[in-house]
Design an enzyme around this catalytic site. Structure first.
Site, PDB file in Angstrom:
ATOM      1  N   ASP A 132       0.649  -1.502   0.337  1.00 19.98           N
ATOM      2  CA  ASP A 132       0.005  -0.035  -0.261  1.00 19.98           C
ATOM      3  C   ASP A 132       1.057   1.458  -0.218  1.00 19.98           C
ATOM      4  OD1 ASP A 132      -2.583  -1.430   0.245  1.00 19.98           O
ATOM      5  OD2 ASP A 132      -2.422  -1.392   2.439  1.00 19.98           O
ATOM      6  N   ARG A 182      -0.878  -0.842  -8.587  1.00 17.80           N
ATOM      7  CA  ARG A 182      -2.080  -0.577  -8.219  1.00 17.80           C
ATOM      8  C   ARG A 182      -2.259   1.624  -8.237  1.00 17.80           C
ATOM      9  NH1 ARG A 182      -3.526  -1.197  -2.597  1.00 17.80           N
ATOM     10  NH2 ARG A 182      -3.920  -3.400  -2.868  1.00 17.80           N
TER      11      ARG A 182
HETATM   12  P1  FDA Z   1     -14.194   9.048  -5.479  1.00 16.50           P
HETATM   13  O1  FDA Z   1     -14.362   9.151  -3.818  1.00 16.50           O
HETATM   14  O2  FDA Z   1     -13.867  10.542  -5.881  1.00 16.50           O
HETATM   15  O3  FDA Z   1     -15.545   8.477  -5.733  1.00 16.50           O
HETATM   16  C1  FDA Z   1     -16.369   8.992  -7.276  1.00 16.50           C
HETATM   17  C2  FDA Z   1     -17.337   8.279  -7.191  1.00 16.50           C
HETATM   18  O4  FDA Z   1     -17.376   6.696  -6.916  1.00 16.50           O
HETATM   19  C3  FDA Z   1     -18.407   8.866  -6.995  1.00 16.50           C
HETATM   20  O5  FDA Z   1     -18.829   9.797  -7.358  1.00 16.50           O
HETATM   21  C4  FDA Z   1     -19.936   7.804  -6.484  1.00 16.50           C
HETATM   22  O6  FDA Z   1     -19.691   8.496  -8.124  1.00 16.50           O
HETATM   23  C5  FDA Z   1     -18.255   6.786  -6.419  1.00 16.50           C
HETATM   24  N1  FDA Z   1     -18.483   5.981  -5.130  1.00 16.50           N
HETATM   25  C6  FDA Z   1     -17.767   6.178  -4.284  1.00 16.50           C
HETATM   26  N2  FDA Z   1     -18.049   5.798  -2.763  1.00 16.50           N
HETATM   27  C7  FDA Z   1     -18.940   4.849  -3.306  1.00 16.50           C
HETATM   28  C8  FDA Z   1     -20.140   4.138  -2.351  1.00 16.50           C
HETATM   29  N3  FDA Z   1     -19.761   4.261  -1.514  1.00 16.50           N
HETATM   30  N4  FDA Z   1     -21.190   4.229  -3.216  1.00 16.50           N
HETATM   31  C9  FDA Z   1     -21.669   3.819  -4.182  1.00 16.50           C
HETATM   32  N5  FDA Z   1     -21.057   4.770  -5.121  1.00 16.50           N
HETATM   33  C10 FDA Z   1     -19.802   5.106  -4.378  1.00 16.50           C
HETATM   34  N6  FDA Z   1      -4.714   5.004  -1.143  1.00 16.50           N
HETATM   35  C11 FDA Z   1      -4.040   4.808  -0.431  1.00 16.50           C
HETATM   36  O7  FDA Z   1      -3.597   6.668  -0.613  1.00 16.50           O
HETATM   37  N7  FDA Z   1      -2.558   4.336  -0.754  1.00 16.50           N
HETATM   38  C12 FDA Z   1      -3.698   3.331  -0.989  1.00 16.50           C
HETATM   39  O8  FDA Z   1      -2.801   2.251  -1.090  1.00 16.50           O
HETATM   40  C13 FDA Z   1      -4.701   2.808  -1.377  1.00 16.50           C
HETATM   41  N8  FDA Z   1      -5.080   1.640  -1.477  1.00 16.50           N
HETATM   42  C14 FDA Z   1      -6.287   1.511  -2.251  1.00 16.50           C
HETATM   43  C15 FDA Z   1      -6.814  -0.279  -2.736  1.00 16.50           C
HETATM   44  C16 FDA Z   1      -7.910   0.308  -3.408  1.00 16.50           C
HETATM   45  C17 FDA Z   1      -8.193  -1.773  -3.684  1.00 16.50           C
HETATM   46  C18 FDA Z   1      -8.614   1.354  -3.658  1.00 16.50           C
HETATM   47  C19 FDA Z   1     -10.479   0.454  -4.490  1.00 16.50           C
HETATM   48  C20 FDA Z   1      -8.954   2.450  -3.183  1.00 16.50           C
HETATM   49  C21 FDA Z   1      -7.845   2.487  -2.644  1.00 16.50           C
HETATM   50  N9  FDA Z   1      -7.210   3.411  -2.105  1.00 16.50           N
HETATM   51  C22 FDA Z   1      -5.113   3.646  -1.373  1.00 16.50           C
HETATM   52  C23 FDA Z   1      -7.548   4.385  -1.628  1.00 16.50           C
HETATM   53  C24 FDA Z   1      -7.961   5.678  -2.957  1.00 16.50           C
HETATM   54  O9  FDA Z   1      -7.145   6.550  -2.861  1.00 16.50           O
HETATM   55  C25 FDA Z   1      -9.175   6.752  -2.924  1.00 16.50           C
HETATM   56  O10 FDA Z   1      -9.235   7.557  -1.837  1.00 16.50           O
HETATM   57  C26 FDA Z   1     -10.474   5.721  -2.888  1.00 16.50           C
HETATM   58  O11 FDA Z   1     -10.801   4.560  -3.733  1.00 16.50           O
HETATM   59  C27 FDA Z   1     -11.646   6.511  -3.284  1.00 16.50           C
HETATM   60  O12 FDA Z   1     -11.556   6.777  -4.408  1.00 16.50           O
HETATM   61  P2  FDA Z   1     -11.759   7.029  -5.504  1.00 16.50           P
HETATM   62  O13 FDA Z   1     -11.630   7.144  -6.911  1.00 16.50           O
HETATM   63  O14 FDA Z   1     -13.610   5.845  -5.272  1.00 16.50           O
HETATM   64  O15 FDA Z   1     -13.246   8.248  -6.212  1.00 16.50           O
END
Ligand code: FDA
Length: 306
Positions: A132, A182
């Site tokens: 991570d 990732r």
């Molecule tokens: P964002 O949070 O902007 O969400 C985009 C859209 O997704 C929303 O507008 C909505 O449409 C949809 N959405 C989001 N949450 C929802 C919900 N609960 N229900 C319905 N729709 C929803 N970070 C880090 O700093 N270090 C790391 O090592 C990791 N590792 C990691 C592994 C994996 C597998 C994932 C998926 C994420 C991480 N992260 C991470 C976290 C990452 O950096 C980030 O904070 C979250 O994934 C949220 O970002 P999104 O890309 O989902 O977009």
């Protein structure tokens, strides 16, 4: 504002004590966390695997300040990997490790040795490890540990956070044959000197990084719940002519499960990041910071039960 407050709270000891002891916290946490024990983690893994999903398990904990704690975390991962193998789940489940949980802040070489112990256990079980990525002060150290580990375990996965200005260059360096990377947006509170601050700028950086990884020679792991970014990734994957076994999508446990099923049903690999363990506080606060609706859910639960 709310995001910044929650991310600050994620590292505040007083707020941590209040949230951890609130009567409903554990129920709310269950939405995002598999449970506290290895048995809980294995049970959730088996259920997700039965639904055609892959899994990356995270033994919760970070910012370790004692060597004994780092050792205990390392042992917990080894036990988990043995259990995954015993339950014949190691072909679909890997582990995600935070170097801060295995001693990075105390001694980088201790963290590397602990991570190497976890990698050896993963190799024995027949699976992989992804490191991570944490706040930007640790990026260089984490990437150099990654390179050291890859000398012996070439399959160790890296994480790149699109919100950092440096990330597209890091993607170029990492988009090499066999390199598992990732790509996520990034979950920590970072200053404007190192990270994009607006959603739009982060999303644009995400697309630039996606392009480099998908057009490159490595194994991209597209970690986002964002429908627009998923659609862009799917388009780039088709344009690059990538086979389904040459990339994967990743999402967090409890977030957009129907979309997880939809992606798996296309034949693409879909991996769910599943945290488990007692130390859920920092993880939960970062999830709340990502989405106001998650905060409302938490507050409603506090109001009805607390
Ligand atoms: P964002 O949070 O902007 O969400 C985009 C859209 O997704 C929303 O507008 C909505 O449409 C949809 N959405 C989001 N949450 C929802 C919900 N609960 N229900 C319905 N729709 C929803 N970070 C880090 O700093 N270090 C790391 O090592 C990791 N590792 C990691 C592994 C994996 C597998 C994932 C998926 C994420 C991480 N992260 C991470 C976290 C990452 O950096 C980030 O904070 C979250 O994934 C949220 O970002 P999104 O890309 O989902 O977009």
């Amino acid at each position: 504002m709310l995001r910044a407050a929650l991310l600050t709270a994620s590292r505040n000891r007083t707020v941590r004590r209040i949230v951890e002891t609130a009567p409903v916290s554990r129920d709310v946490v269950r939405r995002f966390v598999a449970g506290t024990s290895v048995a809980d983690a294995v049970a959730v893994t088996a259920t997700l695997a039965g639904d055609g999903l892959r899994i990356s398990l995270d033994h919760l904990g970070e910012d370790t300040t004692e060597a004994g704690h780092a050792d205990a975390t390392t042992r917990a991962y080894v036990t988990l990997l043995q259990q995954l193998a015993a339950h014949e789940l190691a072909t679909v489940a890997e582990v995600s490790v935070k170097l801060s949980a295995v001693g990075q802040a105390l001694d980088v070489s201790m963290a590397r040795d602990n991570a190497a112990t976890i990698c050896a256990a993963a190799a024995e079980a027949g699976t992989t490890v992804t490191l991570d990525m944490e706040d930007h002060t640790t990026t260089d150290s984490t990437l150099s540990t990654l390179h050291e580990l890859r000398a012996e375990f070439p399959w160790v996965g890296a994480v790149i956070q699109a919100y950092l200005h440096r990330s597209v260059d890091d993607c170029r360096e990492l988009a090499t044959a066999g390199s598992r990377v990732r790509l996520c947006k990034g979950a920590y509170k970072e200053p404007a000197s190192v990270a994009y601050q607006s959603r739009l700028d982060v999303d644009r950086s995400y697309v630039r990084c996606l392009r480099v990884l998908i057009e490159g020679d490595g194994y991209p792991m597209v970690a986002t719940h964002d429908p627009r970014l998923i659609a862009i990734a799917e388009k780039l994957i088709v344009e690059a002519g990538r086979a389904h076994d040459s990339y994967e999508f990743q999402m967090l446990y409890g977030i957009r499960p129907k979309e997880q099923q939809r992606i798996a049903s296309t034949g693409a690999r879909m991996r769910v990041y599943v945290p488990y363990g007692d130390e859920w506080y920092g993880y939960l606060m970062r999830r709340l910071a990502e989405r106001p609706a998650n905060v409302a859910f938490f507050m409603r639960a506090l109001a009805t039960k607390g």
